[in-house]
Design an enzyme around this catalytic site. Structure first.
Site, PDB file in Angstrom:
ATOM      1  CG  ASN A  34       3.322  -5.310  17.607  1.00  0.00           C
ATOM      2  OD1 ASN A  34       3.598  -4.317  16.943  1.00  0.00           O
ATOM      3  ND2 ASN A  34       2.955  -6.454  17.058  1.00  0.00           N
ATOM      4  CE  LYS A  94       3.873   0.685   6.947  1.00  0.00           C
ATOM      5  NZ  LYS A  94       3.925   2.114   6.976  1.00  0.00           N
ATOM      6  CB  SER A 134      -5.685   0.335   2.173  1.00  0.00           C
ATOM      7  OG  SER A 134      -4.970   0.426   0.969  1.00  0.00           O
ATOM      8  CE1 TYR A 160      -1.883  -3.313   4.435  1.00  0.00           C
ATOM      9  CE2 TYR A 160      -2.157  -2.950   2.073  1.00  0.00           C
ATOM     10  CZ  TYR A 160      -2.194  -2.482   3.378  1.00  0.00           C
ATOM     11  OH  TYR A 160      -2.569  -1.192   3.613  1.00  0.00           O
ATOM     12  CE  LYS A 164      -4.900  -2.260   6.614  1.00  0.00           C
ATOM     13  NZ  LYS A 164      -5.019  -1.741   7.986  1.00  0.00           N
ATOM     14  CG  PHE A 189      -6.429   7.059  -2.377  1.00  0.00           C
ATOM     15  CD1 PHE A 189      -7.543   7.011  -1.546  1.00  0.00           C
ATOM     16  CD2 PHE A 189      -6.556   6.538  -3.643  1.00  0.00           C
ATOM     17  CE1 PHE A 189      -8.763   6.475  -1.988  1.00  0.00           C
ATOM     18  CE2 PHE A 189      -7.765   6.006  -4.101  1.00  0.00           C
ATOM     19  CZ  PHE A 189      -8.860   5.971  -3.269  1.00  0.00           C
ATOM     20  CG  ASN A 210       5.132   2.050   0.140  1.00  0.00           C
ATOM     21  OD1 ASN A 210       5.131   1.743   1.323  1.00  0.00           O
ATOM     22  ND2 ASN A 210       4.283   1.533  -0.728  1.00  0.00           N
ATOM     23  CG  ASP A 308       2.878  -1.617  -9.345  1.00  0.00           C
ATOM     24  OD1 ASP A 308       2.367  -1.781  -8.223  1.00  0.00           O
ATOM     25  OD2 ASP A 308       4.018  -1.159  -9.517  1.00  0.00           O
TER      26      ASP A 308
HETATM   27  C1  UD1 Z   1       1.231   0.257  -2.260  1.00  0.00           C
HETATM   28  C2  UD1 Z   1       0.387  -0.968  -2.049  1.00  0.00           C
HETATM   29  C3  UD1 Z   1      -0.888  -0.578  -1.346  1.00  0.00           C
HETATM   30  C4  UD1 Z   1      -0.578   0.164  -0.053  1.00  0.00           C
HETATM   31  C5  UD1 Z   1       0.279   1.391  -0.377  1.00  0.00           C
HETATM   32  C6  UD1 Z   1       0.699   2.124   0.877  1.00  0.00           C
HETATM   33  C7  UD1 Z   1       0.995  -2.443  -3.947  1.00  0.00           C
HETATM   34  C8  UD1 Z   1       0.525  -3.147  -5.176  1.00  0.00           C
HETATM   35  N1  UD1 Z   1       0.123  -1.636  -3.315  1.00  0.00           N
HETATM   36  O1  UD1 Z   1       0.559   1.090  -3.183  1.00  0.00           O
HETATM   37  O2  UD1 Z   1      -1.627  -1.751  -1.069  1.00  0.00           O
HETATM   38  O3  UD1 Z   1      -1.750   0.536   0.590  1.00  0.00           O
HETATM   39  O4  UD1 Z   1       1.454   0.969  -1.069  1.00  0.00           O
HETATM   40  O5  UD1 Z   1       1.260   3.349   0.545  1.00  0.00           O
HETATM   41  O6  UD1 Z   1       2.133  -2.606  -3.529  1.00  0.00           O
HETATM   42  N2  UD1 Z   1       7.309   2.617  -7.809  1.00  0.00           N
HETATM   43  C9  UD1 Z   1       8.486   2.659  -8.533  1.00  0.00           C
HETATM   44  N3  UD1 Z   1       9.649   2.339  -7.903  1.00  0.00           N
HETATM   45  C10 UD1 Z   1       9.698   1.961  -6.583  1.00  0.00           C
HETATM   46  C11 UD1 Z   1       8.490   1.920  -5.855  1.00  0.00           C
HETATM   47  C12 UD1 Z   1       7.322   2.243  -6.511  1.00  0.00           C
HETATM   48  O7  UD1 Z   1       8.483   2.989  -9.714  1.00  0.00           O
HETATM   49  O8  UD1 Z   1      10.794   1.668  -6.080  1.00  0.00           O
HETATM   50  C13 UD1 Z   1       6.047   3.022  -8.471  1.00  0.00           C
HETATM   51  C14 UD1 Z   1       4.973   1.966  -8.487  1.00  0.00           C
HETATM   52  O9  UD1 Z   1       5.076   1.162  -9.623  1.00  0.00           O
HETATM   53  C15 UD1 Z   1       3.705   2.827  -8.456  1.00  0.00           C
HETATM   54  C16 UD1 Z   1       4.130   4.053  -7.655  1.00  0.00           C
HETATM   55  O10 UD1 Z   1       5.544   4.098  -7.717  1.00  0.00           O
HETATM   56  O11 UD1 Z   1       3.371   3.245  -9.747  1.00  0.00           O
HETATM   57  C17 UD1 Z   1       3.693   3.993  -6.196  1.00  0.00           C
HETATM   58  O12 UD1 Z   1       4.135   2.759  -5.621  1.00  0.00           O
HETATM   59  P1  UD1 Z   1       4.031   2.486  -4.051  1.00  0.00           P
HETATM   60  O13 UD1 Z   1       4.612   3.641  -3.302  1.00  0.00           O
HETATM   61  O14 UD1 Z   1       4.618   1.153  -3.797  1.00  0.00           O
HETATM   62  O15 UD1 Z   1       2.477   2.506  -3.768  1.00  0.00           O
HETATM   63  P2  UD1 Z   1       1.291   1.640  -4.442  1.00  0.00           P
HETATM   64  O16 UD1 Z   1       1.823   0.535  -5.244  1.00  0.00           O
HETATM   65  O17 UD1 Z   1       0.349   2.581  -5.095  1.00  0.00           O
END
Ligand code: UD1
Length: 350
Positions: A34, A94, A134, A160, A164, A189, A210, A308
């Site tokens: 979409n 997502k 996920s 979200y 899943k 992951f 992310n 987190d």
């Molecule tokens: C997140 C989602 C998860 C999803 C995945 C997709 C959450 C709690 N989980 O995972 O459900 O399937 O994305 O990829 O949001 N970080 C920073 N600064 C930032 C962004 C992230 O320090 O600006 C850190 C986070 O604290 C974490 C790591 O980077 O330790 C990864 O974060 P992120 O990329 O958002 O992924 P997840 O949280 O693991």
């Protein structure tokens, strides 16, 4: 053997990379999307830009229908046009934070959309499905590395993640009720990286949630610095540790799942983790990205992000054993390929 594969969400980040691998493997691909999370076709073009580029990379053509899975009749029409062998269902909203603010939109889109798809598939007798799930279904991991036997649905902190988990349950129940269904749940992951051509990649709307897309926008000068969410976790450098997987390895995981689902002894619903089994911290990722782009990435340590956890790492032994699949692209390539995409497309597809 070439199959007819219908890919929902095929114009998105994981979808576009998956479609490349499917076309390369000789499958016929029908994409439905979409385009709420993917750039739409521009004036005079039939395909969204990501899919135009997918065709260029693969040197093959694909079929595309812009539709929402909430539009059941449109879905019926697509299934009546093609003799679909298997569906790869990636279409979903997502963004974790947005899902907390707009739970109804997430439940409607992700669950009603999936129910419509499953009902229509049942009606037309297409009962092979690969589902984009996920690691979020594991909630706060009770042990690491998390394998497929780890409990699911416990401590899932956001809508979200719930969608899943619920979709997985629906699929398990369906394949118990009707033995003709064959379903593979792929538990991703943290997908990062881009196709090596630099033509397709992740193009998030607004401020990236992310880590890697955020770092990448800092590197290109769209944002001043990375906010590191906490350095007081129980990890080697205090920052969060995740299992990042190159999106091309992930895409290949879908292609091998097709072979698995067509094996004569495959039955019911089976879940596989797709990760690397290796943990990488936020600071390690920032350092690796700095090396790949040749620039210092500035960052600031800020408070923890709600929801987190310290560490999430996969056990991928089952995928290796049963799908004969293993991620081969390492941290350096994840960063190099992301940077190639970002520097060739500073504003994504737009
Ligand atoms: C997140 C989602 C998860 C999803 C995945 C997709 C959450 C709690 N989980 O995972 O459900 O399937 O994305 O990829 O949001 N970080 C920073 N600064 C930032 C962004 C992230 O320090 O600006 C850190 C986070 O604290 C974490 C790591 O980077 O330790 C990864 O974060 P992120 O990329 O958002 O992924 P997840 O949280 O693991």
């Amino acid at each position: 053997m070439g199959r007819v594969v219908l890919v929902t969400g095929g114009a998105g980040y994981v979808g576009s990379h998956t479609v490349v691998e499917l076309l390369k493997a000789g499958h016929t691909v029908v994409v439905v999307d979409n385009c709420v999370n993917a750039a739409k076709a521009t004036e005079g073009n039939v395909l969204p830009p990501a899919l135009e580029r997918v065709q260029k990379i693969a040197g093959k053509t694909l079929h595309f229908h812009e539709l929402s899975l909430l539009n059941r009749q449109a879905l019926v029409n697509v299934f009546s046009k093609y003799k679909v062998d298997v569906v790869i269902h990636l279409a979903a909203l997502k963004a974790v934070g947005e899902s907390v603010e707009k739970p109804l939109a997430y439940y409607a889109n992700n669950i009603t959309g999936t129910l419509n798809l499953l009902e229509v598939m049942s009606e037309v007798g297409v009962k092979r499905l690969i589902f984009s799930s996920s690691a979020t279904v594991y909630g706060v991991p009770q042990y690491l590395p998390a394998d497929e036997k780890h409990p699911t649905g416990v401590g899932v902190t956001n809508p979200y993640g719930q969608t899943k988990y619920v979709c997985e349950q629906i699929m398990k129940d369906l394949s118990i009720a009707d033995k003709e269904w064959r379903i593979v749940l792929l538990r991703y992951f943290n997908p990062v990286g881009s196709h090596e051509s630099g033509l397709i990649g992740e193009d998030p709307n607004g401020i990236p949630n992310n880590l890697v897309p955020y770092i990448s926008q800092v590197a290109i000068g769209r944002r001043p610095h990375v906010n590191v969410f906490g350095n007081d976790y129980n990890t080697p450098d205090g920052t969060g540790v995740r299992d990042y997987i190159h999106v091309v390895d992930l895409a290949i995981g879908h292609e091998v799942a097709i072979d698995k689902i067509f094996q004569s002894d495959f039955a019911g619903t089976k879940a596989y983790n797709l990760g690397t089994g290796k943990g990488i911290s936020v600071l390690e990722m920032i350092t690796a990205f700095s090396e790949a782009c040749g620039k210092e990435i500035s960052y600031k340590i800020v408070g923890r992000r709600e929801g987190d956890v310290a560490t999430v790492v996969a056990s991928c032994a089952l995928a290796e054993k049963e799908l004969n699949w293993k991620a081969t692209r390492g941290l350096h390539q994840m960063c190099e390929d992301t940077w190639r995409w970002q520097s060739m497309n500073p504003n994504g597809f737009s």
